[in-house]
Design a protein around this motif. Structure first.
Motif, PDB file in Angstrom:
ATOM      1  N   GLY A 105       0.982  -1.272  -0.060  1.00 31.22           N
ATOM      2  CA  GLY A 105       0.093  -0.029   0.003  1.00 31.22           C
ATOM      3  C   GLY A 105       0.956   1.163   0.041  1.00 31.22           C
ATOM      4  O   GLY A 105       0.478   2.328   0.490  1.00 31.22           O
ATOM      5  N   ALA A 125       3.840   2.900  -4.878  1.00 29.98           N
ATOM      6  CA  ALA A 125       3.811   2.224  -6.294  1.00 29.98           C
ATOM      7  C   ALA A 125       2.631   1.262  -6.258  1.00 29.98           C
ATOM      8  O   ALA A 125       1.685   1.293  -7.440  1.00 29.98           O
ATOM      9  N   VAL A 129       1.567 -10.395   3.227  1.00 31.79           N
ATOM     10  CA  VAL A 129       1.748 -11.707   2.177  1.00 31.79           C
ATOM     11  C   VAL A 129       2.722 -12.673   2.952  1.00 31.79           C
ATOM     12  O   VAL A 129       3.861 -12.022   3.260  1.00 31.79           O
ATOM     13  N   SER A 151       5.283   1.783   5.051  1.00 35.35           N
ATOM     14  CA  SER A 151       5.539   2.234   3.725  1.00 35.35           C
ATOM     15  C   SER A 151       6.780   3.292   4.058  1.00 35.35           C
ATOM     16  O   SER A 151       6.846   3.956   5.119  1.00 35.35           O
ATOM     17  N   LEU A 206       8.496   6.810   3.956  1.00 31.69           N
ATOM     18  CA  LEU A 206       8.068   8.106   4.134  1.00 31.69           C
ATOM     19  C   LEU A 206       8.305   8.758   2.784  1.00 31.69           C
ATOM     20  O   LEU A 206       9.166   8.415   1.948  1.00 31.69           O
ATOM     21  N   ASP A 237      10.234   0.277  -5.146  1.00 35.25           N
ATOM     22  CA  ASP A 237      11.510  -0.080  -4.579  1.00 35.25           C
ATOM     23  C   ASP A 237      11.670  -1.457  -4.429  1.00 35.25           C
ATOM     24  O   ASP A 237      12.940  -1.937  -4.621  1.00 35.25           O
ATOM     25  N   TRP A 245      10.606   8.354  -4.603  1.00 34.19           N
ATOM     26  CA  TRP A 245       9.134   8.248  -4.945  1.00 34.19           C
ATOM     27  C   TRP A 245       8.432   8.429  -6.025  1.00 34.19           C
ATOM     28  O   TRP A 245       7.526   7.935  -6.634  1.00 34.19           O
TER      29      TRP A 245
HETATM   30  P1  FAD Z   1       6.736   1.550  -0.035  1.00 38.70           P
HETATM   31  O1  FAD Z   1       6.242   2.860   0.146  1.00 38.70           O
HETATM   32  O2  FAD Z   1       7.898   1.194   1.054  1.00 38.70           O
HETATM   33  O3  FAD Z   1       5.553   0.870   0.157  1.00 38.70           O
HETATM   34  C1  FAD Z   1       5.661  -0.695   0.380  1.00 38.70           C
HETATM   35  C2  FAD Z   1       4.407  -1.313   0.904  1.00 38.70           C
HETATM   36  O4  FAD Z   1       4.420  -2.757   0.891  1.00 38.70           O
HETATM   37  C3  FAD Z   1       4.082  -0.923   2.275  1.00 38.70           C
HETATM   38  O5  FAD Z   1       2.714  -0.658   2.387  1.00 38.70           O
HETATM   39  C4  FAD Z   1       4.230  -2.280   3.166  1.00 38.70           C
HETATM   40  O6  FAD Z   1       3.506  -2.515   4.484  1.00 38.70           O
HETATM   41  C5  FAD Z   1       3.852  -3.167   2.082  1.00 38.70           C
HETATM   42  N1  FAD Z   1       4.506  -4.664   2.294  1.00 38.70           N
HETATM   43  C6  FAD Z   1       5.859  -5.001   2.317  1.00 38.70           C
HETATM   44  N2  FAD Z   1       5.805  -6.138   2.695  1.00 38.70           N
HETATM   45  C7  FAD Z   1       4.765  -6.588   2.420  1.00 38.70           C
HETATM   46  C8  FAD Z   1       4.118  -7.941   2.434  1.00 38.70           C
HETATM   47  N3  FAD Z   1       5.003  -9.264   2.587  1.00 38.70           N
HETATM   48  N4  FAD Z   1       2.802  -8.146   2.253  1.00 38.70           N
HETATM   49  C9  FAD Z   1       1.954  -7.037   2.181  1.00 38.70           C
HETATM   50  N5  FAD Z   1       2.505  -5.931   2.230  1.00 38.70           N
HETATM   51  C10 FAD Z   1       3.964  -5.833   2.226  1.00 38.70           C
HETATM   52  N6  FAD Z   1      12.241   9.662  -2.399  1.00 38.70           N
HETATM   53  C11 FAD Z   1      12.105  10.686  -2.948  1.00 38.70           C
HETATM   54  O7  FAD Z   1      11.937  10.789  -3.996  1.00 38.70           O
HETATM   55  N7  FAD Z   1      12.365  11.783  -2.243  1.00 38.70           N
HETATM   56  C12 FAD Z   1      12.678  11.927  -0.849  1.00 38.70           C
HETATM   57  O8  FAD Z   1      12.665  12.951  -0.287  1.00 38.70           O
HETATM   58  C13 FAD Z   1      12.524  10.707  -0.122  1.00 38.70           C
HETATM   59  N8  FAD Z   1      12.627  10.641   1.127  1.00 38.70           N
HETATM   60  C14 FAD Z   1      12.779   9.693   1.934  1.00 38.70           C
HETATM   61  C15 FAD Z   1      12.982   9.766   3.088  1.00 38.70           C
HETATM   62  C16 FAD Z   1      12.850   8.380   3.977  1.00 38.70           C
HETATM   63  C17 FAD Z   1      13.337   8.542   5.270  1.00 38.70           C
HETATM   64  C18 FAD Z   1      12.773   7.274   3.268  1.00 38.70           C
HETATM   65  C19 FAD Z   1      12.923   5.792   3.815  1.00 38.70           C
HETATM   66  C20 FAD Z   1      12.486   7.159   1.720  1.00 38.70           C
HETATM   67  C21 FAD Z   1      12.526   8.098   0.991  1.00 38.70           C
HETATM   68  N9  FAD Z   1      12.403   8.553  -0.366  1.00 38.70           N
HETATM   69  C22 FAD Z   1      12.395   9.643  -1.017  1.00 38.70           C
HETATM   70  C23 FAD Z   1      12.154   7.139  -1.111  1.00 38.70           C
HETATM   71  C24 FAD Z   1      10.809   6.968  -1.150  1.00 38.70           C
HETATM   72  O9  FAD Z   1      10.122   7.086  -0.183  1.00 38.70           O
HETATM   73  C25 FAD Z   1      10.578   5.539  -1.868  1.00 38.70           C
HETATM   74  O10 FAD Z   1      11.398   5.245  -2.955  1.00 38.70           O
HETATM   75  C26 FAD Z   1       9.148   5.091  -2.198  1.00 38.70           C
HETATM   76  O11 FAD Z   1       8.344   5.343  -1.127  1.00 38.70           O
HETATM   77  C27 FAD Z   1       8.999   3.596  -2.628  1.00 38.70           C
HETATM   78  O12 FAD Z   1       7.389   3.259  -2.774  1.00 38.70           O
HETATM   79  P2  FAD Z   1       6.944   1.966  -2.804  1.00 38.70           P
HETATM   80  O13 FAD Z   1       5.370   1.913  -2.999  1.00 38.70           O
HETATM   81  O14 FAD Z   1       8.018   1.155  -3.754  1.00 38.70           O
HETATM   82  O15 FAD Z   1       7.341   1.317  -1.402  1.00 38.70           O
END
Ligand code: FAD
Length: 512
Positions: A23, A26, A92, A257, A259, A370, A388
């Motif tokens: 959630g 992505a 999962v 997720s 931040l 990611d 992000w």
């Molecule tokens: P996530 O946002 O990590 O979401 C993953 C989701 O999968 C979560 O909801 C989690 O609960 C769920 N999940 C995981 N494993 C399972 C499972 N087995 N079963 C079910 N659900 C699961 N990027 C920028 O562009 N600019 C910034 O300034 C920036 N600052 C950042 C600061 C911090 C502190 C961090 C940690 C990251 C930052 N990033 C920044 C990077 C950015 O946040 C990530 O690249 C982006 O949020 C990735 O999105 P995502 O949806 O792939 O993963």
């Protein structure tokens, strides 16, 4: 105590045409794309976190640059907007790709026709099971960091990416020793010149945050929102960090997720000291070992090991005592739950390899954000960075590819993967990075043009054969659109090289 088998028996298999795991940005973007493309299809979102992340106030700044807010919302918001979406809040546990089924931690069995894995990544830790080492990724981990910081007098931050950059700038009332493996700070985003431009910001008395934060910020439901003693060539540098934070700490407990930008907004990152404390950079070093005073394997005393709870030995020979260590050395894709019994190809960085249709090596399984590693032949001006913006673009494109596959329609790699473009903020400066901004992969075959006005702006252009391949723009330069165009159209700039960064020339008019 209900056993997993009993729980499974009490939940019949739930079947969806599309299932998305995760959630974060992505996953939610992918679900929205699918739910609106196929209003009559059942779409399931399985997520470990209690809240979902949604993109709000999306703004296309230029052809490839985009800005948006990240909002944390209850899953019901998604289900109200798209009646064909069902959110299952559980992690999962396993995947049987050949049978097109998933099992969740709360004992459900879920069937899918097409699956997209968007499970994000977690911080890479310097060492496992070491209570003095913290990673920063989600709201919970920032709250833990904040709590520990409140009684800390010195912390060691390890890493040189965006999170480390923001942390050292934000922390007040606590000495920070910052260990970077490179010759300059912020090597992930800049070169040594840009680092030199930014370093005075660490020395300056900084204004309170409320007065300076102009960027759209991450929000949750509750609304939380030295003197350099040398150049960056190596050795030790000290800076004085001052100022204070007005915003009281707050934040949601819904975790999981990563931040979004301005993640530290709403968190008072203040240590135990009342007076401004310094940031000391240790260049070109890594952590050799971490030990506590009672550790029987600690190195023989070269100093009194009693003063600090934990010590870090750096590869430059220095040992630094501190209250705790922040590990900001990158992330590890969250793939564990999906690998056993399946045949996923993994990239070197541990991500699920995806092709130019966001498809993994398993049939009907896509991945975005990611957790995935882009393994198509990329455009000469694009590279993957776990940011992000790319999480949104990949989630959206994966949704479109899944739809195209179902409709047996052809689909081409989207234009957003043509040019790497990122807009952010470091040390209160607007930062735009474009293309091969650090001359990545160009070897010696490139030329740099730089313009720098101390405290105001830093502009760097990467040229090869007279053509612009990348740029770093720090400050209010107003050059992003023109440079983006020049990179995209690959115009030969050889005749204009001397004028390109001339501050007295309106470059936008010049190329009109
Ligand atoms: P996530 O946002 O990590 O979401 C993953 C989701 O999968 C979560 O909801 C989690 O609960 C769920 N999940 C995981 N494993 C399972 C499972 N087995 N079963 C079910 N659900 C699961 N990027 C920028 O562009 N600019 C910034 O300034 C920036 N600052 C950042 C600061 C911090 C502190 C961090 C940690 C990251 C930052 N990033 C920044 C990077 C950015 O946040 C990530 O690249 C982006 O949020 C990735 O999105 P995502 O949806 O792939 O993963």
């Amino acid at each position: 105590n209900v056993s997993s088998a009993e729980r499974m028996a009490s939940h019949p298999m739930q079947r969806f045409q599309f299932v998305v795991v995760g959630g974060g940005i992505a996953g939610v973007t992918c679900v929205e794309q699918l739910a609106s493309d196929f209003p009559s299809a059942e779409v399931g979102l399985i997520t470990a976190a209690s809240h979902i992340k949604a993109v709000a106030n999306f703004k296309q700044v230029s052809q490839t640059l985009e800005e948006f807010d990240v909002e944390e919302r209850p899953p019901s918001v998604l289900q109200e907007k798209y009646p064909n979406v069902t959110v299952i809040q559980s992690a999962v546990r396993s995947l049987q790709a050949d049978q097109h089924t998933l099992q969740t931690e709360d004992g459900r069995s879920v069937g899918y026709e097409k699956l997209c894995i968007c499970s994000g990544a977690r911080p890479k830790l310097l060492t496992q099971d070491q209570p003095y080492v913290l990673g920063v990724r989600d709201t919970d981990s920032v709250q833990e960091f904040q709590k520990r910081l409140s009684s800390a007098k010195r912390i060691v931050v390890v890493g040189n990416g965006g999170i480390a950059l923001e942390l050292v700038f934000e922390v007040r009332g606590c000495e920070v020793v910052w260990a970077v493996k490179d010759k300059a700070i912020g090597n992930t985003f800049f070169d040594a010149g840009a680092a030199q431009f930014l370093i005075p910001s660490l020395e300056a008395q900084r204004p309170p945050r409320d007065a300076v934060c102009k960027r759209a910020r991450y929000t949750t439901e509750q609304g939380p929102e030295g003197n350099s003693d040398g150049g960056p060539e190596g050795g030790l540098h000290t800076f004085t960090a001052g100022g204070d934070r007005r915003r009281p700490g707050s934040g949601s407990t819904g975790a999981g997720s990563a931040l979004g930008p301005d993640w530290h907004e709403g968190f008072l990152l203040r240590g135990a000291e009342q007076t401004p404390q310094g940031v000391r950079v240790e260049y070109e070093c890594e952590v050799q070992e971490i030990f506590t005073p009672s550790d029987p394997l600690r190195p023989q005393p070269e100093a009194d090991y009693g003063a600090w709870p934990v010590y870090v030995r750096l590869t430059n020979g220095r040992t630094v005592g501190c209250d705790f260590i922040v590990s900001a050395i990158g992330v590890v894709p969250n793939t564990d739950a999906f690998l056993q019994g399946n045949n996923f190809s993994l990239a070197e960085d541990g991500g699920l390899r995806v092709d130019d249709h966001m498809m993994t090596s398993e049939r009907d399984v896509y991945a975005a954000g990611d957790v995935c590693s882009a393994c198509w032949e990329p455009s000469a001006l694009w590279q993957q960075m776990r940011l992000w913006t790319q999480a949104r673009q990949m989630g959206w494109f994966a949704g479109r590819c899944m739809a195209a596959n179902v409709l047996t329609q052809p689909i081409e790699l989207d234009f957003c993967f043509e040019l790497f473009a990122h807009i952010t903020k470091f040390f209160n400066y607007k930062v735009v990075i474009l293309g091969k901004f650090n001359a990545q992969g160009l070897g010696a075959d490139h030329e740099l043009l730089v313009r720098c006005t101390k405290g105001q702006e830093y502009v760097k252009v990467v040229l090869r054969g007279g053509k612009m391949l990348g740029a770093v723009l720090i400050g209010e330069t107003d050059l992003e659109e023109t440079f983006e165009n020049l990179i995209l159209n690959q115009m030969d700039l050889t005749p204009y090289k001397d004028e390109l960064l001339n501050p007295n020339i309106d470059i936008e008019d010049y190329f009109d």
